[in-house]
Design a protein around this motif. Structure first.
Motif, PDB file in Angstrom:
ATOM      1  N   VAL A 186      10.526   0.768  -0.581  1.00  0.00           N
ATOM      2  CA  VAL A 186       9.885   0.293   0.649  1.00  0.00           C
ATOM      3  C   VAL A 186      10.308   1.202   1.802  1.00  0.00           C
ATOM      4  O   VAL A 186      11.493   1.397   2.057  1.00  0.00           O
ATOM      5  N   THR A 187       9.319   1.785   2.484  1.00  0.00           N
ATOM      6  CA  THR A 187       9.608   2.658   3.627  1.00  0.00           C
ATOM      7  C   THR A 187       9.299   1.994   4.965  1.00  0.00           C
ATOM      8  O   THR A 187       9.840   2.388   5.987  1.00  0.00           O
ATOM      9  N   ALA A 188       8.437   0.984   4.951  1.00  0.00           N
ATOM     10  CA  ALA A 188       8.072   0.293   6.196  1.00  0.00           C
ATOM     11  C   ALA A 188       7.438  -1.047   5.845  1.00  0.00           C
ATOM     12  O   ALA A 188       7.034  -1.275   4.706  1.00  0.00           O
ATOM     13  N   ILE A 189       7.367  -1.898   6.851  1.00  0.00           N
ATOM     14  CA  ILE A 189       6.651  -3.168   6.722  1.00  0.00           C
ATOM     15  C   ILE A 189       5.586  -3.169   7.810  1.00  0.00           C
ATOM     16  O   ILE A 189       5.895  -2.984   8.985  1.00  0.00           O
ATOM     17  N   ASP A 190       4.333  -3.352   7.402  1.00  0.00           N
ATOM     18  CA  ASP A 190       3.218  -3.375   8.336  1.00  0.00           C
ATOM     19  C   ASP A 190       2.583  -4.755   8.265  1.00  0.00           C
ATOM     20  O   ASP A 190       1.789  -5.031   7.372  1.00  0.00           O
ATOM     21  N   GLY A 191       2.984  -5.633   9.175  1.00  0.00           N
ATOM     22  CA  GLY A 191       2.517  -7.014   9.130  1.00  0.00           C
ATOM     23  C   GLY A 191       3.103  -7.701   7.917  1.00  0.00           C
ATOM     24  O   GLY A 191       4.310  -7.832   7.792  1.00  0.00           O
ATOM     25  N   ALA A 192       2.242  -8.112   6.976  1.00  0.00           N
ATOM     26  CA  ALA A 192       2.705  -8.748   5.741  1.00  0.00           C
ATOM     27  C   ALA A 192       2.522  -7.820   4.552  1.00  0.00           C
ATOM     28  O   ALA A 192       2.424  -8.259   3.415  1.00  0.00           O
ATOM     29  N   THR A 193       2.466  -6.521   4.812  1.00  0.00           N
ATOM     30  CA  THR A 193       2.263  -5.531   3.762  1.00  0.00           C
ATOM     31  C   THR A 193       3.438  -4.572   3.705  1.00  0.00           C
ATOM     32  O   THR A 193       3.851  -4.026   4.729  1.00  0.00           O
ATOM     33  N   ALA A 194       3.970  -4.366   2.511  1.00  0.00           N
ATOM     34  CA  ALA A 194       5.043  -3.400   2.322  1.00  0.00           C
ATOM     35  C   ALA A 194       4.420  -2.037   2.109  1.00  0.00           C
ATOM     36  O   ALA A 194       3.520  -1.871   1.284  1.00  0.00           O
ATOM     37  N   VAL A 195       4.879  -1.051   2.859  1.00  0.00           N
ATOM     38  CA  VAL A 195       4.422   0.329   2.693  1.00  0.00           C
ATOM     39  C   VAL A 195       5.442   0.995   1.781  1.00  0.00           C
ATOM     40  O   VAL A 195       6.638   1.025   2.084  1.00  0.00           O
ATOM     41  N   VAL A 196       4.981   1.498   0.631  1.00  0.00           N
ATOM     42  CA  VAL A 196       5.897   1.977  -0.404  1.00  0.00           C
ATOM     43  C   VAL A 196       5.588   3.422  -0.805  1.00  0.00           C
ATOM     44  O   VAL A 196       4.485   3.932  -0.585  1.00  0.00           O
ATOM     45  N   VAL A 197       6.586   4.057  -1.408  1.00  0.00           N
ATOM     46  CA  VAL A 197       6.454   5.376  -2.023  1.00  0.00           C
ATOM     47  C   VAL A 197       7.051   5.262  -3.415  1.00  0.00           C
ATOM     48  O   VAL A 197       7.880   4.392  -3.670  1.00  0.00           O
ATOM     49  N   PRO A 198       6.634   6.123  -4.330  1.00  0.00           N
ATOM     50  CA  PRO A 198       7.253   6.104  -5.659  1.00  0.00           C
ATOM     51  C   PRO A 198       8.755   6.412  -5.535  1.00  0.00           C
ATOM     52  O   PRO A 198       9.143   7.296  -4.770  1.00  0.00           O
ATOM     53  N   ALA A 199       9.585   5.691  -6.267  1.00  0.00           N
ATOM     54  CA  ALA A 199      11.035   5.911  -6.215  1.00  0.00           C
ATOM     55  C   ALA A 199      11.366   7.122  -7.072  1.00  0.00           C
ATOM     56  O   ALA A 199      10.675   7.432  -8.042  1.00  0.00           O
ATOM     57  N   GLU A 200      12.450   7.798  -6.710  1.00  0.00           N
ATOM     58  CA  GLU A 200      12.911   8.950  -7.492  1.00  0.00           C
ATOM     59  C   GLU A 200      13.339   8.480  -8.874  1.00  0.00           C
ATOM     60  O   GLU A 200      13.993   7.445  -9.014  1.00  0.00           O
ATOM     61  N   ARG A 201      13.042   9.229  -9.864  1.00  0.00           N
ATOM     62  CA  ARG A 201      13.438   8.896 -11.229  1.00  0.00           C
ATOM     63  C   ARG A 201      14.849   9.410 -11.467  1.00  0.00           C
ATOM     64  O   ARG A 201      15.194  10.505 -11.105  1.00  0.00           O
ATOM     65  N   ASN A 202      15.672   8.561 -12.101  1.00  0.00           N
ATOM     66  CA  ASN A 202      17.046   8.971 -12.420  1.00  0.00           C
ATOM     67  C   ASN A 202      17.160   9.330 -13.869  1.00  0.00           C
ATOM     68  O   ASN A 202      16.724   8.779 -14.752  1.00  0.00           O
TER      69      ASN A 202
ATOM     70  N   ARG B  25       0.875  -1.176   0.000  1.00  0.00           N
ATOM     71  CA  ARG B  25       0.000   0.000   0.000  1.00  0.00           C
ATOM     72  C   ARG B  25       0.903   1.215   0.000  1.00  0.00           C
ATOM     73  O   ARG B  25       2.050   1.146   0.429  1.00  0.00           O
ATOM     74  N   SER B  26       0.384   2.301  -0.520  1.00  0.00           N
ATOM     75  CA  SER B  26       1.202   3.509  -0.585  1.00  0.00           C
ATOM     76  C   SER B  26       1.256   4.151   0.804  1.00  0.00           C
ATOM     77  O   SER B  26       0.308   4.065   1.584  1.00  0.00           O
ATOM     78  N   ALA B  27       2.371   4.781   1.076  1.00  0.00           N
ATOM     79  CA  ALA B  27       2.570   5.429   2.374  1.00  0.00           C
ATOM     80  C   ALA B  27       1.688   6.665   2.480  1.00  0.00           C
ATOM     81  O   ALA B  27       1.299   7.264   1.470  1.00  0.00           O
ATOM     82  N   ALA B  28       1.387   7.066   3.685  1.00  0.00           N
ATOM     83  CA  ALA B  28       0.533   8.229   3.914  1.00  0.00           C
ATOM     84  C   ALA B  28       1.177   9.507   3.393  1.00  0.00           C
ATOM     85  O   ALA B  28       0.479  10.456   3.038  1.00  0.00           O
TER      86      ALA B  28
END
Length: 154
Positions: A138-154, A120-123
């Motif tokens: 990946v910014t966090a793990i909440d149980g069995a769910t990865a909390v993610v944000v869009p990665a910076e584009r290079n 799920r996307s991070a707040a």
């Protein structure tokens, strides 16, 4: 009190064995230092010290060892520890790619290590969906769910 002085060596040996056994189960060097203090009490008793002095010597020796020997010993032993992160810690900061649309409610991502996680996307993410194929971090793990944000584009 003669009986206490006469059989104090047995009590010291029993205490030493108990402390060594507990140390083998905990591996923190605390009970080892107390066992060595008890050994000091045993030796002072064998040299003829009264029972109360044996206790004082054992306690003082144990406290000195706990305060001055145990901390440097632990530092030396942990110096060569494996610096590699493992389990959930290894996933934090890992990049991946969205497999399905990732919203604040759910989705799926494939991480760089090859694992597919529900995500799920991070707040902190602006209120937009992360599209399939988009890179994520990946910014966090909440149980069995990865909390993610869009990665910076290079």
């Amino acid at each position: 009190m003669d009986v206490v002085s006469q059989y104090a060596w047995i009590v010291w040996i029993v205490l030493i064995l108990i402390f060594i056994t507990v140390e083998m189960l905990t591996l923190e060097f605390t009970f080892l230092m107390i066992a060595i203090g008890s050994l000091g009490g045993l030796l002072s008793g064998l040299l003829g010290a009264p029972w109360w002095l044996q206790i004082v010597i054992a306690a003082a020796l144990a406290v000195i060892l706990l305060l001055f020997i145990r901390p440097p010993l632990l530092r030396v032993l942990k110096r060569g520890a494996d610096p590699a992160r493992s389990n959930v810690d290894a996933l934090l900061g890992l990049e991946g790619q969205a497999v399905s649309v990732v919203t604040s409610i759910g989705g799926q991502v494939r991480l760089a290590n090859g694992e597919t996680w529900t995500a799920r996307s991070a707040a902190i993410t602006e209120r937009r969906d992360i599209e399939p194929g988009e890179r994520v971090l990946v910014t966090a793990i909440d149980g069995a769910t990865a909390v993610v944000v869009p990665a910076e584009r290079n």
